[in-house]
Design a protein around this motif. Sequence first.
Motif, PDB file in Angstrom:
ATOM      1  N   UNK A   1      18.840  19.325 -67.356  1.00  0.00           N
ATOM      2  CA  UNK A   1      17.398  19.538 -67.482  1.00  0.00           C
ATOM      3  C   UNK A   1      16.710  19.069 -66.201  1.00  0.00           C
ATOM      4  N   UNK A   2      15.801  19.871 -65.729  1.00  0.00           N
ATOM      5  CA  UNK A   2      15.088  19.502 -64.514  1.00  0.00           C
ATOM      6  C   UNK A   2      13.786  18.806 -64.853  1.00  0.00           C
ATOM      7  N   UNK A   3      13.239  18.143 -63.879  1.00  0.00           N
ATOM      8  CA  UNK A   3      11.954  17.459 -64.072  1.00  0.00           C
ATOM      9  C   UNK A   3      10.869  18.237 -63.359  1.00  0.00           C
ATOM     10  N   UNK A   4       9.989  18.876 -64.143  1.00  0.00           N
ATOM     11  CA  UNK A   4       8.924  19.687 -63.581  1.00  0.00           C
ATOM     12  C   UNK A   4       7.615  18.884 -63.603  1.00  0.00           C
ATOM     13  N   UNK A   5       6.688  19.191 -62.732  1.00  0.00           N
ATOM     14  CA  UNK A   5       5.373  18.554 -62.810  1.00  0.00           C
ATOM     15  C   UNK A   5       4.754  18.809 -64.183  1.00  0.00           C
ATOM     16  N   UNK A   6       4.069  17.836 -64.724  1.00  0.00           N
ATOM     17  CA  UNK A   6       3.599  17.905 -66.102  1.00  0.00           C
ATOM     18  C   UNK A   6       2.570  18.999 -66.328  1.00  0.00           C
ATOM     19  N   UNK A   7       1.912  19.460 -65.266  1.00  0.00           N
ATOM     20  CA  UNK A   7       0.896  20.494 -65.453  1.00  0.00           C
ATOM     21  C   UNK A   7       1.436  21.885 -65.117  1.00  0.00           C
ATOM     22  N   UNK A   8       2.735  21.993 -64.901  1.00  0.00           N
ATOM     23  CA  UNK A   8       3.304  23.264 -64.460  1.00  0.00           C
ATOM     24  C   UNK A   8       3.604  24.190 -65.643  1.00  0.00           C
ATOM     25  N   UNK A   9       3.543  25.484 -65.389  1.00  0.00           N
ATOM     26  CA  UNK A   9       3.932  26.497 -66.359  1.00  0.00           C
ATOM     27  C   UNK A   9       5.183  27.182 -65.837  1.00  0.00           C
ATOM     28  N   UNK A  10       6.194  27.291 -66.686  1.00  0.00           N
ATOM     29  CA  UNK A  10       7.423  27.987 -66.312  1.00  0.00           C
ATOM     30  C   UNK A  10       7.411  29.375 -66.949  1.00  0.00           C
ATOM     31  N   UNK A  11       7.541  30.394 -66.115  1.00  0.00           N
ATOM     32  CA  UNK A  11       7.657  31.774 -66.583  1.00  0.00           C
ATOM     33  C   UNK A  11       9.121  32.158 -66.470  1.00  0.00           C
ATOM     34  N   UNK A  12       9.736  32.539 -67.566  1.00  0.00           N
ATOM     35  CA  UNK A  12      11.139  32.926 -67.567  1.00  0.00           C
ATOM     36  C   UNK A  12      11.208  34.449 -67.520  1.00  0.00           C
ATOM     37  N   UNK A  13      11.781  34.973 -66.443  1.00  0.00           N
ATOM     38  CA  UNK A  13      11.875  36.414 -66.250  1.00  0.00           C
ATOM     39  C   UNK A  13      11.186  36.834 -64.969  1.00  0.00           C
ATOM     40  N   UNK A  14      11.914  37.511 -64.078  1.00  0.00           N
ATOM     41  CA  UNK A  14      11.364  37.849 -62.771  1.00  0.00           C
ATOM     42  C   UNK A  14      11.197  39.328 -62.511  1.00  0.00           C
ATOM     43  N   UNK A  15      11.063  40.126 -63.594  1.00  0.00           N
ATOM     44  CA  UNK A  15      10.738  41.536 -63.421  1.00  0.00           C
ATOM     45  C   UNK A  15       9.246  41.711 -63.212  1.00  0.00           C
ATOM     46  N   UNK A  16       8.767  42.928 -63.317  1.00  0.00           N
ATOM     47  CA  UNK A  16       7.356  43.184 -63.040  1.00  0.00           C
ATOM     48  C   UNK A  16       6.449  42.456 -64.023  1.00  0.00           C
ATOM     49  N   UNK A  17       6.869  42.324 -65.284  1.00  0.00           N
ATOM     50  CA  UNK A  17       6.047  41.623 -66.272  1.00  0.00           C
ATOM     51  C   UNK A  17       5.997  40.134 -65.958  1.00  0.00           C
ATOM     52  N   UNK A  18       7.155  39.536 -65.629  1.00  0.00           N
ATOM     53  CA  UNK A  18       7.180  38.120 -65.305  1.00  0.00           C
ATOM     54  C   UNK A  18       6.404  37.791 -64.052  1.00  0.00           C
ATOM     55  N   UNK A  19       6.553  38.606 -63.009  1.00  0.00           N
ATOM     56  CA  UNK A  19       5.862  38.334 -61.752  1.00  0.00           C
ATOM     57  C   UNK A  19       4.348  38.486 -61.885  1.00  0.00           C
ATOM     58  N   UNK A  20       3.899  39.531 -62.570  1.00  0.00           N
ATOM     59  CA  UNK A  20       2.453  39.708 -62.722  1.00  0.00           C
ATOM     60  C   UNK A  20       1.860  38.609 -63.607  1.00  0.00           C
ATOM     61  N   UNK A  21       2.610  38.187 -64.631  1.00  0.00           N
ATOM     62  CA  UNK A  21       2.136  37.099 -65.481  1.00  0.00           C
ATOM     63  C   UNK A  21       2.025  35.806 -64.685  1.00  0.00           C
ATOM     64  N   UNK A  22       3.054  35.509 -63.895  1.00  0.00           N
ATOM     65  CA  UNK A  22       3.019  34.312 -63.053  1.00  0.00           C
ATOM     66  C   UNK A  22       1.870  34.382 -62.060  1.00  0.00           C
ATOM     67  N   UNK A  23       1.654  35.561 -61.505  1.00  0.00           N
ATOM     68  CA  UNK A  23       0.574  35.734 -60.533  1.00  0.00           C
ATOM     69  C   UNK A  23      -0.796  35.548 -61.182  1.00  0.00           C
TER      70      UNK A  23
END
Length: 316
Positions: A1-23
């Motif tokens: 398990x990694x340690x992420x910043x507490x205010x971070x959002x992780x988007x799982x999936x790097x297709x067009x839906x994942x990238x636009x959501x992250x953006x």
Amino acid sequence: MTSEPSDEIVVVGGGVVGLTTALALAERGRRVRVWTRDAVEATTSAVAGALWWPYRIQPVQQARAWALRSLAVYQELAAESGASGVRLVEGVLGGTRLDEVDGWLAGRVPDLRAATAAEFDGTGVRLRLPLIDMPAHLPWLRERLRAAGGVVETRTVSSFAEADAPVVVNCTGLAARELVPDPSVRPVRGQLVVVENPGIDTWLVGDDAGGEHAYLFPQPGGLVLGGTAEEDVWSLEPDPAAAESIVRRCARLRPEIAGARVLEHRVGLRPTRPAVRLERDVLPDGRLLVHNYGHGGAGVTVAWGCAREAARLATG
């Protein structure tokens, strides 16, 4: 398990839906990390044709609303430099009557009218729609995300619990079948053939003289010909017989395609579901999980509309 910043959002999936959501999240000022099993250029989205049109997606009314929001974004991108890979291109939707699309597209797309007999042998509509060059568009999305402070990491995820962030967004497409798990997610196999363009500058979707479906999209890398829609077929290997059939069907629509040199074969598995799942959920430990998957053959078409809705759900 990694340690992420507490205010971070992780988007799982790097297709067009994942990238636009992250953006959409990053441009709202949120810290975003994308975890993608495959490099952006190797996702299912990279195989897409990709004409803006709500194809094989449910529910229809919501999909149209998401598609129209995405349309506005693509029209803006097409008016800018060509770096995004988005162009507005004229073409014909064969087998479609003007009154079928006029109610929801009138005033939204330029040059909407009935197709002439010279443009299509049968009923059809002519209109100018976004045509997206995915080999250019996906890296452009990734770089825009990075410019907004987002991070993209190649990582295989076996459980959403691996993401040590208060909010996780599931944009895993077909992988949601096992990861959620959601057995209602099924593959619809699509095969395309890319040929050397003999000079065609408009797209066409319709049935050939034998009643078989075909489409052709002029892209910078060649003329994209399609296609197939094979339900519950998982093979990513090109089928030579299917490829021959695709070229033959397209050549019936545009005879100059016959004999065009084949440049590439593409196969992708559309992540189809009875209806798109776009909603809030809760992980076993109480953290927020937002689902945004099941877009079938219209991921590119609805990407921005769904991304903004998912971002709203993720940020409350």
